[in-house]
Design a protein around this motif. Structure first.
Motif, PDB file in Angstrom:
ATOM      1  N   GLY A  95       0.691  -1.217  -0.102  1.00  0.00           N
ATOM      2  CA  GLY A  95      -0.130   0.065  -0.025  1.00  0.00           C
ATOM      3  C   GLY A  95       0.794   1.186  -0.074  1.00  0.00           C
ATOM      4  O   GLY A  95       0.365   2.375  -0.094  1.00  0.00           O
ATOM      5  N   LEU A  96       1.998   1.131  -0.181  1.00  0.00           N
ATOM      6  CA  LEU A  96       3.199   2.423   0.283  1.00  0.00           C
ATOM      7  C   LEU A  96       4.466   2.353  -1.318  1.00  0.00           C
ATOM      8  O   LEU A  96       4.639   0.845  -1.107  1.00  0.00           O
ATOM      9  N   PHE A  97       4.057   2.639  -2.328  1.00  0.00           N
ATOM     10  CA  PHE A  97       5.149   2.739  -3.496  1.00  0.00           C
ATOM     11  C   PHE A  97       5.513   3.842  -3.889  1.00  0.00           C
ATOM     12  O   PHE A  97       5.245   5.064  -3.717  1.00  0.00           O
ATOM     13  N   GLN A  98       6.541   3.726  -4.808  1.00  0.00           N
ATOM     14  CA  GLN A  98       7.446   4.468  -4.806  1.00  0.00           C
ATOM     15  C   GLN A  98       7.341   5.036  -6.475  1.00  0.00           C
ATOM     16  O   GLN A  98       7.575   6.823  -6.776  1.00  0.00           O
ATOM     17  N   VAL A 141      -3.761   6.644   6.875  1.00  0.00           N
ATOM     18  CA  VAL A 141      -2.912   7.436   7.037  1.00  0.00           C
ATOM     19  C   VAL A 141      -3.431   8.068   9.064  1.00  0.00           C
ATOM     20  O   VAL A 141      -4.420   8.422   8.778  1.00  0.00           O
ATOM     21  N   ARG A 142      -2.674   8.101   9.644  1.00  0.00           N
ATOM     22  CA  ARG A 142      -3.039   8.531  11.303  1.00  0.00           C
ATOM     23  C   ARG A 142      -1.958   9.176  11.209  1.00  0.00           C
ATOM     24  O   ARG A 142      -0.985   9.255  10.996  1.00  0.00           O
ATOM     25  N   LEU A 143      -2.134  11.097  11.444  1.00  0.00           N
ATOM     26  CA  LEU A 143      -1.284  12.011  11.509  1.00  0.00           C
ATOM     27  C   LEU A 143      -1.324  11.985  13.259  1.00  0.00           C
ATOM     28  O   LEU A 143      -1.517  11.258  14.141  1.00  0.00           O
ATOM     29  N   GLU A 144      -0.266  12.892  13.074  1.00  0.00           N
ATOM     30  CA  GLU A 144       0.401  12.503  14.910  1.00  0.00           C
ATOM     31  C   GLU A 144      -0.357  13.359  15.645  1.00  0.00           C
ATOM     32  O   GLU A 144      -0.464  13.391  16.525  1.00  0.00           O
ATOM     33  N   ASN A 145      -1.679  14.968  15.178  1.00  0.00           N
ATOM     34  CA  ASN A 145      -1.983  14.557  15.847  1.00  0.00           C
ATOM     35  C   ASN A 145      -3.572  14.030  16.234  1.00  0.00           C
ATOM     36  O   ASN A 145      -4.434  14.063  16.811  1.00  0.00           O
ATOM     37  N   GLY A 146      -3.505  12.685  15.787  1.00  0.00           N
ATOM     38  CA  GLY A 146      -4.417  11.295  16.110  1.00  0.00           C
ATOM     39  C   GLY A 146      -5.264  11.558  15.019  1.00  0.00           C
ATOM     40  O   GLY A 146      -5.903  10.027  15.101  1.00  0.00           O
ATOM     41  N   GLU A 147      -6.049  11.878  14.215  1.00  0.00           N
ATOM     42  CA  GLU A 147      -6.708  11.884  13.470  1.00  0.00           C
ATOM     43  C   GLU A 147      -6.469  11.241  11.948  1.00  0.00           C
ATOM     44  O   GLU A 147      -5.419  11.078  12.293  1.00  0.00           O
ATOM     45  N   LEU A 148      -7.468  10.400  11.825  1.00  0.00           N
ATOM     46  CA  LEU A 148      -7.154   9.304  10.732  1.00  0.00           C
ATOM     47  C   LEU A 148      -7.859   9.750   9.439  1.00  0.00           C
ATOM     48  O   LEU A 148      -8.864  10.435   9.089  1.00  0.00           O
ATOM     49  N   ALA A 149      -6.985   9.904   8.363  1.00  0.00           N
ATOM     50  CA  ALA A 149      -7.210  10.099   6.662  1.00  0.00           C
ATOM     51  C   ALA A 149      -7.678   8.941   6.244  1.00  0.00           C
ATOM     52  O   ALA A 149      -6.230   8.244   6.113  1.00  0.00           O
ATOM     53  N   ALA A 150      -8.681   8.665   5.229  1.00  0.00           N
ATOM     54  CA  ALA A 150      -8.403   7.658   4.445  1.00  0.00           C
ATOM     55  C   ALA A 150      -7.391   7.722   3.100  1.00  0.00           C
ATOM     56  O   ALA A 150      -7.676   8.357   2.628  1.00  0.00           O
ATOM     57  N   CYS A 151      -6.950   6.335   3.093  1.00  0.00           N
ATOM     58  CA  CYS A 151      -6.660   6.650   1.583  1.00  0.00           C
ATOM     59  C   CYS A 151      -5.771   4.723   1.392  1.00  0.00           C
ATOM     60  O   CYS A 151      -5.509   4.134   2.407  1.00  0.00           O
ATOM     61  N   GLU A 152      -6.337   4.451   0.232  1.00  0.00           N
ATOM     62  CA  GLU A 152      -5.703   3.144  -0.099  1.00  0.00           C
ATOM     63  C   GLU A 152      -4.287   2.463  -0.499  1.00  0.00           C
ATOM     64  O   GLU A 152      -3.913   1.359  -0.519  1.00  0.00           O
ATOM     65  N   ALA A 153      -3.515   4.071  -1.078  1.00  0.00           N
ATOM     66  CA  ALA A 153      -2.355   3.809  -1.468  1.00  0.00           C
ATOM     67  C   ALA A 153      -1.497   5.491  -1.507  1.00  0.00           C
ATOM     68  O   ALA A 153      -2.164   5.941  -1.029  1.00  0.00           O
ATOM     69  N   LEU A 154      -0.199   4.588  -0.193  1.00  0.00           N
ATOM     70  CA  LEU A 154       0.376   6.142  -0.221  1.00  0.00           C
ATOM     71  C   LEU A 154       1.814   5.988  -1.007  1.00  0.00           C
ATOM     72  O   LEU A 154       2.188   4.951  -1.292  1.00  0.00           O
ATOM     73  N   PHE A 155       1.535   7.197  -1.946  1.00  0.00           N
ATOM     74  CA  PHE A 155       2.935   7.099  -3.179  1.00  0.00           C
ATOM     75  C   PHE A 155       4.079   8.194  -2.002  1.00  0.00           C
ATOM     76  O   PHE A 155       3.712   9.290  -1.541  1.00  0.00           O
ATOM     77  N   TYR A 156       5.383   7.977  -2.461  1.00  0.00           N
ATOM     78  CA  TYR A 156       6.350   8.642  -1.504  1.00  0.00           C
ATOM     79  C   TYR A 156       7.210   8.582  -2.466  1.00  0.00           C
ATOM     80  O   TYR A 156       7.923   7.649  -3.876  1.00  0.00           O
TER      81      TYR A 156
END
Ligand SMILES: Cc1cc2nc3c(=O)[nH]c(=O)nc-3n(C[C@H](O)[C@H](O)[C@H](O)COP(=O)(O)OP(=O)(O)OC[C@H]3O[C@@H](n4cnc5c(N)ncnc54)[C@H](O)[C@@H]3O)c2cc1C
Length: 311
Positions: A127-130, A210-225
């Motif tokens: 789910g994490l891709f380049q 993904v969970r942000l440092e402030n605790g918030e959860l954001a929906a995402c099915e693939a994260l690119f970086y």
């Protein structure tokens, strides 16, 4: 350099790059050994995409077919790690075996530096891709995101936008976009979320958010970086090759390094080379290596047959 372990070419690394060079050199009737530690960069990915006629093939299957092909031309495949390249072009393997080579090709790939996020290792290639070109199509129309690591993350977000209208750029470590960049992102519908990402959140099957440092959860099915890719310098530094600013081995247009008789190709020389590019580049490098062997053979033959001056 005579003896059982003397080769025309020793190739360090048996991924797409090393095996492609081996195919050309094996078919050129060279004595070739490929030393491979068996950890290609895309090991965690389920499929290889973007390779004409092989689109969707699992990486392990691709390598199995490639190994079969090169073996059929007499290339020796050695499952081992090359630990050192000596100045006289001998290669020392773990376990102590020494291979002597007329020419050496470094095709040892690179290592990706993963982001320091909970779950990054488990999700790498899942789910994490380049690379959106490699995996964007499979996630089209879904909730996609880009992890901001630097200025180039903005271009990556715009590229990911090609695959879905639901794209979020997490600022994470990058600087806040300037007003023009923010306007450009807004105009193509990329949402910008400030704050650092702490963790990747996955269900039983796949990434869900993904969970942000402030605790918030954001929906995402693939994260690119964009990974801070680095070459595995433990081997490439031993022949003392000059390195490029991008961390790869510096080469001229045909794969020659700064060290006579040592060549580099694939991700070892170019971090952006995808599988088909790594294989294609290696084919070109192997042609140059073969030309060098022919040149050396000719020089040797001329020396032996040189007419001696008459008395
Ligand atoms: C998650 C992920 C998914 C990807 N998906 C795709 C895709 O879909 N399509 C695509 O085109 N590209 C994809 N890529 C990029 C692809 O992985 C590279 O383009 C490709 O692996 C480069 O080939 P290479 O032969 O240069 O290096 P590698 O494939 O990494 O092969 C290098 C080999 O050298 C070996 N080695 C290293 N050091 C030594 C040593 N000292 N002694 C012996 N052996 C050594 C390694 O173990 C490895 O087997 C993906 C990359 C990642 C990270």
């Amino acid at each position: 350099m005579n003896g059982a372990d003397t080769y025309d070419v020793v190739i360090i690394g048996g991924g797409a790059a090393g095996l492609s060079a081996a195919l050309l050199l094996g078919r050129s009737r060279r004595r070739v050994a490929v030393v491979d530690a068996g950890k290609p960069r895309n090991l965690r990915a389920e499929h290889i995409h973007g390779y004409l006629t092989r689109d969707g093939i699992p990486p392990a299957k691709f390598l199995e077919l490639a190994r079969e092909e090169v073996r059929s031309y007499g290339v020796e495949l050695i499952d081992a790690t090359a630990e050192e390249v000596y100045p006289d072009r001998r290669v020392c393997l773990d376990g102590g075996r020494i291979l002597a080579a007329r020419q050496i090709i470094l095709a040892s790939g690179l290592r990706d530096v993963l982001p320091d996020l909970e779950g990054a290792h488990a999700q790498w290639g899942r789910g994490l891709f380049q690379c959106p070109y490699c995996h964007g199509w499979e996630y089209q129309g879904r909730a996609l995101a880009v992890l901001g690591t630097g200025a180039s993350s903005v271009q990556q977000a715009q590229l990911v936008r090609q695959f879905s209208s639901d794209v979020t750029l997490f600022i994470h470590e990058m600087a806040d976009p300037d007003p023009q960049t923010a306007a450009d992102l807004a105009s193509c519908g990329v949402k910008v979320v400030r704050g650092r990402v702490r963790a990747l959140v996955a269900g039983p099957e796949s990434l869900t958010g993904v969970r942000l440092e402030n605790g918030e959860l954001a929906a995402c099915e693939a994260l690119f970086y964009e990974p801070g890719a680095t070459v595995d310098t433990s081997i490439v530094k031993t022949p003392n090759c000059r390195m490029s600013e991008n961390g790869c081995v510096s080469t001229d247009g045909i794969g020659r390094t700064s060290v006579e008789g040592v060549w580099a190709t694939g991700n070892a020389a170019d971090p952006a080379a995808q599988v088909i590019v790594a294989a294609g580049d290696s084919y070109r490098v192997a042609v140059a290596v073969n030309a060098k062997l022919i040149e050396d053979d000719l020089a040797k033959a001329r020396n032996t047959t040189a007419v001696s001056p008459t008395k």
